[in-house]
Design a protein around this motif. Structure first.
Motif, PDB file in Angstrom:
ATOM      1  N   GLY A   1      -6.620   8.140  -8.077  1.00 58.37           N
ATOM      2  CA  GLY A   1      -6.863   7.895  -6.663  1.00 58.37           C
ATOM      3  C   GLY A   1      -8.271   7.479  -6.327  1.00 58.37           C
TER       4      GLY A   1
ATOM      5  N   ASP B 122      -2.330   6.400   5.854  1.00 57.67           N
ATOM      6  CA  ASP B 122      -3.070   7.052   4.771  1.00 57.67           C
ATOM      7  C   ASP B 122      -2.986   8.573   4.889  1.00 57.67           C
ATOM      8  OD1 ASP B 122      -3.712   4.525   4.002  1.00 57.67           O
ATOM      9  OD2 ASP B 122      -5.767   4.567   4.778  1.00 57.67           O
TER      10      ASP B 122
ATOM     11  N   GLN C 114       0.138   4.286  -2.622  1.00 58.69           N
ATOM     12  CA  GLN C 114      -0.426   5.535  -2.115  1.00 58.69           C
ATOM     13  C   GLN C 114       0.459   6.730  -2.441  1.00 58.69           C
ATOM     14  OE1 GLN C 114      -0.936   4.492   2.029  1.00 58.69           O
ATOM     15  NE2 GLN C 114      -3.139   4.329   1.787  1.00 58.69           N
TER      16      GLN C 114
ATOM     17  N   THR D  50       0.203   7.562  -6.103  1.00 57.97           N
ATOM     18  CA  THR D  50      -1.067   8.230  -6.368  1.00 57.97           C
ATOM     19  C   THR D  50      -1.014   9.691  -5.945  1.00 57.97           C
ATOM     20  OG1 THR D  50      -2.293   6.162  -6.094  1.00 57.97           O
ATOM     21  CG2 THR D  50      -3.527   8.210  -5.845  1.00 57.97           C
ATOM     22  N   ASN D  51      -0.442   9.955  -4.778  1.00 61.37           N
ATOM     23  CA  ASN D  51      -0.403  11.325  -4.285  1.00 61.37           C
ATOM     24  C   ASN D  51       0.596  12.192  -5.042  1.00 61.37           C
ATOM     25  OD1 ASN D  51      -2.328  11.364  -1.977  1.00 61.37           O
ATOM     26  ND2 ASN D  51      -1.033   9.723  -1.249  1.00 61.37           N
TER      27      ASN D  51
ATOM     28  N   ARG E 285       0.785  -1.229   0.000  1.00 59.30           N
ATOM     29  CA  ARG E 285       0.000   0.000   0.000  1.00 59.30           C
ATOM     30  C   ARG E 285       0.820   1.284   0.000  1.00 59.30           C
ATOM     31  NH1 ARG E 285      -5.173   0.202   3.776  1.00 59.30           N
ATOM     32  NH2 ARG E 285      -5.317   2.131   2.592  1.00 59.30           N
TER      33      ARG E 285
END
Length: 347
Positions: A215, A253, A47, A50-51, A43
Motif C-alpha cells: 500500500g 478511499d 484499493q 491492497t486493503n 482504482r
C-alpha cells in the motif's frame, strides 16, 4: 525581399498547419478525458486488493516461525546485482518533452546503478528506439550466469498503449515474479510519468520488487513538474474543457481503507497464509496496470499542451506574415506612384 505571392502561399500553408494542430489538440483532449476515466475506474479494485492484503498481514505470519525467514519470495530482499528496469514511454511523437523527460529519468537511474548488471524492458516505440541505439539487445540472464555486468535491452512491447488491457500488466507481472523467484533478478524498477491531473504530474522511478510495504509505493526517484510546464498545461486545459483538479476520491478511499482497519476478525475460507501467498502476485499486477494507464493519460495531456502552443505559434506567425505582406504591398504601391509622378514630371 519575398514577393506577395510567396508570402500568401506561406500564409496558406501555416493556416493549414494551424487547423491540423487545433484538431490534434481536441482529439488529445477527448482521449485524455477517457484515459482519466479508465484510471479512476481501475482504482477500487486495486484499493480493495491492497486493503485485503493489509488485513491478511495483520492476521497471518509473514515470517516462518521455525526459520525466521519471510514466507513469500516476493518479500525477500537481496543485494542488488541484477536489476530489471521497465521504461514506459509513448509510441508517437508531437507530445512536447514527454518522451525525452522519461528517457532522461531512465538514464539518470542507470547512471546511479553503474557497475551492476541492468536489464531493460521498453514499453513504447519512442523508448524502444532510443534504448536500442544506446544498448544492444540480449537474452535475459540466468541465475547462474558468470558474465560481466552490463546494460542490455531484453524486451520490448510496441503499440500496446493504444488500448491498455489488464492482461498486459498481468502477463508482465507473471514474468517478473517468475524471474524474481528464480533469483535471476534482484530488484525491479518502473519508470513512468505519474498522472493525477493536468497540473499534478511527476516523473517517478518506482520499485516493484521486492515489495517493501503493501500500500506504500517505494519511490526511488521523483521529479515534479516545473512551474512553467504547469502554466502551459493549465492554459491548454482551460481551452479544451479538461478538468484541472484531480477527481475527489476521498470518500471512496476512506470506504476501501475501512476494510483493513476494521476491528473485525474476518473468517476466511482458506487459511490467511494461503490467501496471502495467492493474492500478493496480483498486487504486483495492480501496481503495473495503473502506471500504464497514468502514463497514457500523461502522454495525451502533453500532446494536448504541445498542440495548444503550436496553434498559438501558428497564429503569431500568420499575423507576422500578414504584416510583412502588407508592407511589401504598400512598398509596391508607393513605388508605382513614384514612377507615375516621375513620368508625369518628365513629360
Amino acid at each position: 525581399m519575398a514577393n506577395i505571392l510567396d508570402i500568401r502561399r506561406r500564409i496558406r500553408s501555416v493556416i493549414n498547419t494551424r487547423q491540423i494542430t487545433r484538431a490534434m489538440k481536441m482529439v488529445s483532449a477527448a482521449r485524455l478525458r477517457r484515459a482519466q476515466e479508465r484510471a479512476l475506474a481501475a482504482r477500487p479494485y486495486a484499493q480493495m486488493l491492497t486493503n485485503v492484503l493489509k488485513s491478511l498481514v495483520s492476521r497471518a505470519d509473514i515470517y516462518d516461525p521455525a526459520t525466521g525467514e519471510l514466507v513469500h519470495p516476493l518479500l525477500v530482499k537481496r543485494s542488488e546485482r541484477n536489476v530489471l528496469l521497465i521504461v514506459v514511454t509513448g509510441d508517437k511523437g508531437l507530445a512536447g518533452a514527454f518522451n525525452a523527460n522519461i528517457l532522461k529519468a531512465a538514464v539518470r537511474f542507470l547512471d546511479s546503478k553503474s557497475g551492476k548488471n541492468i536489464e531493460i524492458e521498453a514499453i513504447g516505440r519512442k523508448g524502444r528506439d532510443f534504448l536500442r541505439r544506446r544498448f544492444r539487445s540480449a537474452e535475459p540472464r540466468k541465475a547462474d550466469s558468470a558474465e560481466a555486468p552490463r546494460t542490455t535491452l531484453v524486451g520490448e512491447q510496441v503499440g500496446v498503449l493504444n488500448k491498455i488491457e489488464f492482461i498486459l500488466a498481468s502477463d508482465l507481472a507473471e514474468r517478473l515474479i517468475e524471474r524474481y523467484t528464480r533469483a535471476e533478478i534482484d530488484s525491479v524498477y518502473l519508470v513512468y510519468n505519474e498522472f493525477k491531473s493536468v497540473i499534478a504530474q511527476r516523473l517517478v522511478v518506482e520499485q516493484l520488487l521486492p515489495i517493501e510495504q503493501i500500500g506504500a509505493p517505494a519511490v526511488a526517484q521523483a521529479k515534479e513538474m516545473e512551474l512553467e510546464e504547469k502554466q502551459r498545461a493549465l492554459e491548454a486545459a482551460k481551452g479544451a474543457g479538461v478538468a484541472i483538479r484531480p477527481a475527489d476520491t476521498r470518500e471512496m478511499d476512506a470506504h476501501a481503507a475501512a476494510f483493513a482497519a476494521a476491528p473485525v476478525d474476518y473468517i476466511y475460507e482458506q487459511p490467511p497464509q494461503e490467501l496471502f501467498r495467492a493474492l500478493l502476485p496480483k498486487y504486483v499486477s495492480t501496481q503495473i496496470f495503473p502506471a500504464l494507464l497514468e502514463s497514457a493519460a500523461a502522454e495525451h495531456a502533453a500532446r494536448m499542451t504541445a498542440m495548444e502552443w503550436a496553434t498559438n505559434n501558428a497564429s503569431d506567425m500568420i499575423d507576422s506574415l500578414t504584416l510583412a505582406m502588407n508592407r511589401v504591398r504598400q512598398a509596391k504601391i508607393t513605388k508605382e506612384i513614384i514612377e507615375i509622378v516621375s513620368g508625369a514630371a518628365a513629360s
